[in-house]
Scaffold this motif. Structure first.
Motif, PDB file in Angstrom:
ATOM      1  N   HIS A   1       2.958   2.313   7.333  1.00 30.13           N
ATOM      2  CA  HIS A   1       3.700   3.447   6.772  1.00 30.13           C
ATOM      3  C   HIS A   1       2.847   4.293   5.832  1.00 30.13           C
ATOM      4  O   HIS A   1       3.126   5.480   5.647  1.00 30.13           O
ATOM      5  CB  HIS A   1       4.934   2.946   6.027  1.00 30.13           C
ATOM      6  CG  HIS A   1       6.042   2.473   6.930  1.00 30.13           C
ATOM      7  ND1 HIS A   1       6.986   3.326   7.452  1.00 30.13           N
ATOM      8  CD2 HIS A   1       6.316   1.251   7.424  1.00 30.13           C
ATOM      9  CE1 HIS A   1       7.818   2.639   8.223  1.00 30.13           C
ATOM     10  NE2 HIS A   1       7.437   1.373   8.223  1.00 30.13           N
ATOM     11  N   LEU A   2       1.815   3.695   5.238  1.00 32.61           N
ATOM     12  CA  LEU A   2       0.983   4.454   4.297  1.00 32.61           C
ATOM     13  C   LEU A   2      -0.110   5.256   4.997  1.00 32.61           C
ATOM     14  O   LEU A   2      -0.291   6.441   4.715  1.00 32.61           O
ATOM     15  CB  LEU A   2       0.347   3.496   3.289  1.00 32.61           C
ATOM     16  CG  LEU A   2       1.250   2.911   2.214  1.00 32.61           C
ATOM     17  CD1 LEU A   2       0.473   1.917   1.361  1.00 32.61           C
ATOM     18  CD2 LEU A   2       1.855   4.008   1.334  1.00 32.61           C
TER      19      LEU A   2
ATOM     20  N   VAL B   1      10.960   4.191  -3.039  1.00 31.75           N
ATOM     21  CA  VAL B   1      10.743   3.117  -2.072  1.00 31.75           C
ATOM     22  C   VAL B   1       9.437   2.392  -2.372  1.00 31.75           C
ATOM     23  O   VAL B   1       9.360   1.155  -2.323  1.00 31.75           O
ATOM     24  CB  VAL B   1      10.734   3.680  -0.637  1.00 31.75           C
ATOM     25  CG1 VAL B   1      10.332   2.603   0.372  1.00 31.75           C
ATOM     26  CG2 VAL B   1      12.102   4.242  -0.270  1.00 31.75           C
ATOM     27  N   ARG B   2       8.402   3.133  -2.734  1.00 31.82           N
ATOM     28  CA  ARG B   2       7.103   2.507  -3.024  1.00 31.82           C
ATOM     29  C   ARG B   2       7.188   1.634  -4.271  1.00 31.82           C
ATOM     30  O   ARG B   2       6.593   0.549  -4.310  1.00 31.82           O
ATOM     31  CB  ARG B   2       6.030   3.583  -3.194  1.00 31.82           C
ATOM     32  CG  ARG B   2       5.812   4.407  -1.933  1.00 31.82           C
ATOM     33  CD  ARG B   2       4.635   5.361  -2.052  1.00 31.82           C
ATOM     34  NE  ARG B   2       4.651   6.339  -0.972  1.00 31.82           N
ATOM     35  CZ  ARG B   2       3.576   6.930  -0.487  1.00 31.82           C
ATOM     36  NH1 ARG B   2       2.383   6.660  -0.980  1.00 31.82           N
ATOM     37  NH2 ARG B   2       3.675   7.819   0.498  1.00 31.82           N
ATOM     38  N   LEU B   3       7.923   2.097  -5.269  1.00 29.46           N
ATOM     39  CA  LEU B   3       8.080   1.284  -6.476  1.00 29.46           C
ATOM     40  C   LEU B   3       8.832  -0.004  -6.141  1.00 29.46           C
ATOM     41  O   LEU B   3       8.488  -1.083  -6.636  1.00 29.46           O
ATOM     42  CB  LEU B   3       8.826   2.085  -7.546  1.00 29.46           C
ATOM     43  CG  LEU B   3       9.057   1.368  -8.885  1.00 29.46           C
ATOM     44  CD1 LEU B   3       7.722   0.961  -9.509  1.00 29.46           C
ATOM     45  CD2 LEU B   3       9.836   2.273  -9.846  1.00 29.46           C
ATOM     46  N   LYS B   4       9.845   0.112  -5.308  1.00 26.85           N
ATOM     47  CA  LYS B   4      10.603  -1.072  -4.870  1.00 26.85           C
ATOM     48  C   LYS B   4       9.704  -2.049  -4.115  1.00 26.85           C
ATOM     49  O   LYS B   4       9.784  -3.267  -4.306  1.00 26.85           O
ATOM     50  CB  LYS B   4      11.768  -0.624  -3.987  1.00 26.85           C
ATOM     51  CG  LYS B   4      12.590  -1.736  -3.354  1.00 26.85           C
ATOM     52  CD  LYS B   4      13.780  -1.146  -2.620  1.00 26.85           C
ATOM     53  CE  LYS B   4      14.532  -2.196  -1.812  1.00 26.85           C
ATOM     54  NZ  LYS B   4      13.822  -2.579  -0.578  1.00 26.85           N
ATOM     55  N   ILE B   5       8.826  -1.531  -3.262  1.00 26.59           N
ATOM     56  CA  ILE B   5       7.888  -2.381  -2.527  1.00 26.59           C
ATOM     57  C   ILE B   5       6.967  -3.112  -3.499  1.00 26.59           C
ATOM     58  O   ILE B   5       6.707  -4.311  -3.350  1.00 26.59           O
ATOM     59  CB  ILE B   5       7.069  -1.531  -1.535  1.00 26.59           C
ATOM     60  CG1 ILE B   5       7.966  -1.061  -0.385  1.00 26.59           C
ATOM     61  CG2 ILE B   5       5.868  -2.313  -1.002  1.00 26.59           C
ATOM     62  CD1 ILE B   5       7.305  -0.039   0.520  1.00 26.59           C
ATOM     63  N   ALA B   6       6.470  -2.394  -4.508  1.00 28.31           N
ATOM     64  CA  ALA B   6       5.573  -3.013  -5.490  1.00 28.31           C
ATOM     65  C   ALA B   6       6.280  -4.132  -6.249  1.00 28.31           C
ATOM     66  O   ALA B   6       5.720  -5.218  -6.440  1.00 28.31           O
ATOM     67  CB  ALA B   6       5.063  -1.943  -6.465  1.00 28.31           C
ATOM     68  N   ILE B   7       7.534  -3.886  -6.654  1.00 29.26           N
ATOM     69  CA  ILE B   7       8.281  -4.891  -7.419  1.00 29.26           C
ATOM     70  C   ILE B   7       8.541  -6.131  -6.575  1.00 29.26           C
ATOM     71  O   ILE B   7       8.339  -7.270  -7.029  1.00 29.26           O
ATOM     72  CB  ILE B   7       9.610  -4.289  -7.923  1.00 29.26           C
ATOM     73  CG1 ILE B   7       9.328  -3.204  -8.979  1.00 29.26           C
ATOM     74  CG2 ILE B   7      10.509  -5.365  -8.514  1.00 29.26           C
ATOM     75  CD1 ILE B   7      10.553  -2.402  -9.372  1.00 29.26           C
ATOM     76  N   GLU B   8       8.999  -5.941  -5.338  1.00 29.21           N
ATOM     77  CA  GLU B   8       9.338  -7.091  -4.500  1.00 29.21           C
ATOM     78  C   GLU B   8       8.094  -7.884  -4.110  1.00 29.21           C
ATOM     79  O   GLU B   8       8.145  -9.116  -4.028  1.00 29.21           O
ATOM     80  CB  GLU B   8      10.102  -6.623  -3.262  1.00 29.21           C
ATOM     81  CG  GLU B   8      11.487  -6.077  -3.597  1.00 29.21           C
ATOM     82  CD  GLU B   8      12.258  -5.631  -2.366  1.00 29.21           C
ATOM     83  OE1 GLU B   8      11.696  -5.654  -1.261  1.00 29.21           O
ATOM     84  OE2 GLU B   8      13.445  -5.266  -2.513  1.00 29.21           O
TER      85      GLU B   8
ATOM     86  N   VAL C   1      -3.397  -3.033  -3.720  1.00 30.41           N
ATOM     87  CA  VAL C   1      -2.141  -2.629  -3.078  1.00 30.41           C
ATOM     88  C   VAL C   1      -1.452  -1.535  -3.895  1.00 30.41           C
ATOM     89  O   VAL C   1      -0.941  -0.553  -3.335  1.00 30.41           O
ATOM     90  CB  VAL C   1      -1.204  -3.845  -2.906  1.00 30.41           C
ATOM     91  CG1 VAL C   1       0.197  -3.397  -2.468  1.00 30.41           C
ATOM     92  CG2 VAL C   1      -1.783  -4.826  -1.904  1.00 30.41           C
ATOM     93  N   LEU C   2      -1.443  -1.661  -5.230  1.00 34.88           N
ATOM     94  CA  LEU C   2      -0.837  -0.633  -6.085  1.00 34.88           C
ATOM     95  C   LEU C   2      -1.527   0.711  -5.888  1.00 34.88           C
ATOM     96  O   LEU C   2      -0.868   1.754  -5.813  1.00 34.88           O
ATOM     97  CB  LEU C   2      -0.915  -1.052  -7.552  1.00 34.88           C
ATOM     98  CG  LEU C   2       0.024  -2.169  -8.021  1.00 34.88           C
ATOM     99  CD1 LEU C   2      -0.198  -2.465  -9.506  1.00 34.88           C
ATOM    100  CD2 LEU C   2       1.490  -1.790  -7.786  1.00 34.88           C
ATOM    101  N   VAL C   3      -2.851   0.692  -5.800  1.00 41.47           N
ATOM    102  CA  VAL C   3      -3.589   1.949  -5.608  1.00 41.47           C
ATOM    103  C   VAL C   3      -3.261   2.550  -4.240  1.00 41.47           C
ATOM    104  O   VAL C   3      -3.117   3.771  -4.102  1.00 41.47           O
ATOM    105  CB  VAL C   3      -5.103   1.718  -5.759  1.00 41.47           C
ATOM    106  CG1 VAL C   3      -5.863   3.007  -5.485  1.00 41.47           C
ATOM    107  CG2 VAL C   3      -5.436   1.206  -7.156  1.00 41.47           C
ATOM    108  N   GLU C   4      -3.123   1.704  -3.218  1.00 39.64           N
ATOM    109  CA  GLU C   4      -2.722   2.205  -1.902  1.00 39.64           C
ATOM    110  C   GLU C   4      -1.351   2.870  -1.965  1.00 39.64           C
ATOM    111  O   GLU C   4      -1.112   3.896  -1.327  1.00 39.64           O
ATOM    112  CB  GLU C   4      -2.697   1.063  -0.883  1.00 39.64           C
ATOM    113  CG  GLU C   4      -4.067   0.637  -0.396  1.00 39.64           C
ATOM    114  CD  GLU C   4      -3.979  -0.378   0.725  1.00 39.64           C
ATOM    115  OE1 GLU C   4      -3.680   0.009   1.864  1.00 39.64           O
ATOM    116  OE2 GLU C   4      -4.204  -1.579   0.447  1.00 39.64           O
ATOM    117  N   LEU C   5      -0.444   2.286  -2.730  1.00 43.64           N
ATOM    118  CA  LEU C   5       0.919   2.825  -2.823  1.00 43.64           C
ATOM    119  C   LEU C   5       0.942   4.196  -3.489  1.00 43.64           C
ATOM    120  O   LEU C   5       1.779   5.041  -3.154  1.00 43.64           O
ATOM    121  CB  LEU C   5       1.826   1.855  -3.581  1.00 43.64           C
ATOM    122  CG  LEU C   5       2.223   0.578  -2.824  1.00 43.64           C
ATOM    123  CD1 LEU C   5       2.927  -0.399  -3.767  1.00 43.64           C
ATOM    124  CD2 LEU C   5       3.124   0.912  -1.643  1.00 43.64           C
ATOM    125  N   ILE C   6       0.044   4.445  -4.440  1.00 48.55           N
ATOM    126  CA  ILE C   6       0.065   5.752  -5.105  1.00 48.55           C
ATOM    127  C   ILE C   6      -0.845   6.770  -4.420  1.00 48.55           C
ATOM    128  O   ILE C   6      -0.709   7.971  -4.647  1.00 48.55           O
ATOM    129  CB  ILE C   6      -0.319   5.630  -6.605  1.00 48.55           C
ATOM    130  CG1 ILE C   6      -1.769   5.183  -6.774  1.00 48.55           C
ATOM    131  CG2 ILE C   6       0.626   4.715  -7.338  1.00 48.55           C
ATOM    132  CD1 ILE C   6      -2.217   5.141  -8.224  1.00 48.55           C
TER     133      ILE C   6
END
Length: 681
Positions: A440-441, A455-462, A544-549
């Motif tokens: 998805h990214l 959604v990305r923040l939710k993915i990071a938390i889970e 992973v966090l950097v990929e999400l942002i």
């Protein structure tokens, strides 16, 4: 007589007419052909409009809208412009309905064809439509919200535009390659559609039709089946209505033949039912006796180890999996391995259609994953390890040992495995249908617009929750990456792939082991010192966090030399106060203060996770706490946004709330900046 056998006899006596009646109904219903406008006489493997779901593949549903035939393929609706059938080959000419009469669809989705259903035909060519919200050059077309639109007829390179969509067109209507492409010609080419050819089913439907049956689809086994006239039985996919010598029987209409077939069929059916009744009675009695014996034996068995202890690799004990119906392997083996159900190789071979390449879900460094359907109806992902050598057996045992003892909503479930003595090492997981975070990214599902900041923040938390849970169980994942974070249809996280994981001894601070993992995610201190700790997972999670942002892959050799590794790129951008150069522009970093504040905070957290010295990195528990604070901040920010719509009297309140969310004064950001080594501005 009130006994199990009498109950079975009564059940089957009532079921018999329904079984034959249902077969007759499906034979009749699936004999109907789909007709809509110019599209006529369409049969198997399609269904819809008079043809029930049992008549075709679930993914090939046809509809008739305004006298036009349509079909949905991978979330995109197409109009069927032409249908042709020659022998066993069926070809469709289809065109995207969202591009009918306009180059400005409501949603930007790349055209993707499911090659499990269709064969590629080299008669089309892809064009790329670029949508730019701002451009210094006049575009070839424009859309609401996008000032300039451009058309690329060659493979797409780097583009500063916000959105891009790939659309195939027929080579017959493909515009000439030149410096300037006429948008009217391109729109006409898209509306003319392109061809796809339906995959054949290995000749099973042809066998059915030759025996005067009607092709259908078994929704339980996910394969072609054959519906016959009342009284006809099925043998190897064909109706048993052939005369001696193989010549077809008389056509329908000869009542004598039909009556004879009906009598024979009912006789065979009655004998089959009686045999089933007796078999069920014997099975019932045997199982009852077994349970009684097991109950007696269990009194003499030692108690099972506590949940805190992990059994040794030699553990192999008898048990059952009560949460699902018995499958064939339970009856054959009656065993489990580390508590995971043991399947036979043949059972999983059948579930994956002999490991059909069209059913491949993914291909990693340690094995290939296939989609499968078990006999009890569960859809599963079957991982087949490449080589049955010592190293693969070790990874196989490791994954079973770890996953069978874990229960967490954000960890993928292991349903079972083959035995270590099997001719192939296979692991059976729950099937997660929505791909990976990497997909998805920056993969095949990128640019869908579905991964909003929330959604990305939710993915990071889970994901952080799952890793914190593992660390609490003294387990190090060791291969944390976006390709190992699966998503279901609600974008709920399922962390997967524990082949490299290690159980961490309680009496040591680290484990010395040769570095293993994926380039771009490996802890540099682990790589240099061969010392594995839970902080190694923290480093990988920082990537992973950097990929999400950023929506960028962890490694990309096409980037500048210093930016090939995303972690290095992130450290440099954050250190030099150039975060805007790193963030995905579609997240609203420049226009939404609340989002900007949260992304800055996540970047600060990623910066701490990516420190080369492990002692400086936070623990996963601290990461979870920080992300939870951000989640609360987001909820507060969204509530504050609503206040602006209540009238001018609340503007002052909104301003006061916004001051807490500004990029310069966020409390969470301040706390992290003080605790990190990021230079102050």
């Amino acid at each position: 007589m009130d006994s199990p056998i009498s109950s079975f006899l009564l059940f089957f006596a009532f079921s018999l007419p329904f079984v034959f009646g249902n077969s007759l109904d499906l034979f009749s219903s699936c004999s109907n052909l789909f007709n809509c406008g110019d599209i006529t006489d369409v049969g198997f493997p399609f269904w819809g409009v008079g043809r029930p779901p049992e008549c075709g593949n679930p993914a090939l549903r046809l509809a008739c809208e305004g006298n036009k035939a349509t079909i949905v393929i991978t979330e995109i609706k197409y109009q069927i412009l032409k249908y042709s059938r020659q022998n066993n080959s069926q070809t469709l000419t289809i065109a995207r309905t969202d591009y009918m009469g306009t180059l400005c669809p409501k949603k930007f989705i790349n055209t993707t064809i499911d090659y499990n259903l269709f064969d590629a035909i080299p008669t089309s060519h892809n064009i790329t439509l670029l949508y730019c919200s701002s451009s210094t050059v006049a575009g070839q077309f424009s859309c609401p919200g996008y000032n300039a639109g451009f058309i690329q007829v060659s493979p797409m390179g780097f583009s500063p535009c916000n959105m891009s969509v790939i659309v195939p067109v027929s080579m017959n209507f493909f515009p000439p390659v030149s410096d300037v492409v006429n948008s009217t010609e391109v729109l006409k080419a898209i509306e003319e559609g392109f061809e796809v050819r339906v995959k054949e089913d290995g000749g099973r439907c042809g066998i059915c039709e030759q025996s005067h049956g009607v092709c259908g689809y078994d929704l339980n086994s996910n394969r072609t089946t054959c519906y016959c006239r009342a009284g006809n039985s099925i043998d190897n996919g064909a109706c048993m209505n052939l005369q001696a010598g193989g010549a077809p029987s008389s056509p329908p209409g000869e009542n004598r033949s039909n009556k004879t077939s009906l009598i024979i069929g009912l006789s065979i059916g009655g004998a089959t039912v009686l045999g089933l009744c007796l078999g069920c009675f014997v099975f019932y009695t045997t199982q009852r006796n077994k349970k009684h014996v097991m109950k007696l034996k269990s009194k003499d068995l030692p108690s099972s180890p506590s949940s805190g202890g992990i059994p040794t690799p030699s553990t192999f004990h008898s048990s059952s999996i009560p949460s699902y119906p018995y499958s064939r392997s339970n009856i054959e083996n009656g065993s489990s391995y580390f508590g995971a159900q043991v399947f036979t190789y043949a059972e999983l071979e059948e579930a994956t259609h002999n490991f059909d390449r069209s059913r491949e879900l993914g291909d990693g460094g340690y094995g290939t994953v296939y989609f499968g359907t078990l006999k009890d109806g569960r859809t599963v992902a079957v991982k087949r390890l490449y080589e049955n050598n010592y190293k693969r057996v070790e990874q196989f045992t490791n994954e079973v040992e770890i996953l069978s003892k874990l229960q967490h909503p954000n960890l993928v479930k292991l349903y079972g495995c083959t035995s270590r003595q099997s001719r192939g090492l296979l692991l059976v997981y729950e099937y997660i249908s929505n791909g990976t975070v990497a997909d998805h990214l920056h993969g095949k599902q990128a640019n869908s617009g579905l991964l909003t900041w929330s959604v990305r923040l939710k993915i990071a938390i889970e994901t952080a929750n799952a890793l914190a849970y593992l660390h609490g169980k003294d387990i190090i994942h060791r291969d944390v990456k976006t390709n190992n974070i699966l998503l279901d249809n609600n974008f709920k996280v399922k962390v997967a792939d524990f082949g490299l994981s290690r159980l961490f001894p309680l009496d040591v601070t680290h484990v010395s082991t040769a570095p293993q993992g994926t380039p771009g995610y490996v802890d540099p201190e682990y790589y240099q010192c061969y010392q594995l700790t839970d902080k190694s997972d923290v480093y990988s999670f920082g990537v992973v966090l950097v990929e999400l942002i950023s929506s960028l892959p962890a490694v990309d050799v096409n980037r500048n030399r210093d930016d090939i590794n995303l972690s290095n790129m992130a450290i440099n951008r954050i250190h030099n106060q150039a975060l805007a150069d790193l963030v995905d522009p579609d997240l609203g970093f420049e226009r939404d203060y609340a989002v900007r504040s949260m992304i800055k905070s996540v970047a600060e957290l990623a910066y701490r996770c990516l420190q080369k010295t492990r002692d400086v990195r936070p623990s996963m528990d601290e990461v979870v706490e920080a992300l939870r604070d951000l989640e609360n901040e987001e909820v507060a920010a969204r509530k504050a946004e609503v206040l602006i719509d209540l009238g001018s009297d609340n503007v002052r309140l909104l301003r006061n709330t916004s001051s807490l969310l500004s990029p310069e004064s966020g409390p969470v950001t301040d706390k992290w900046v003080r605790n990190s080594i990021i230079p102050s501005s």
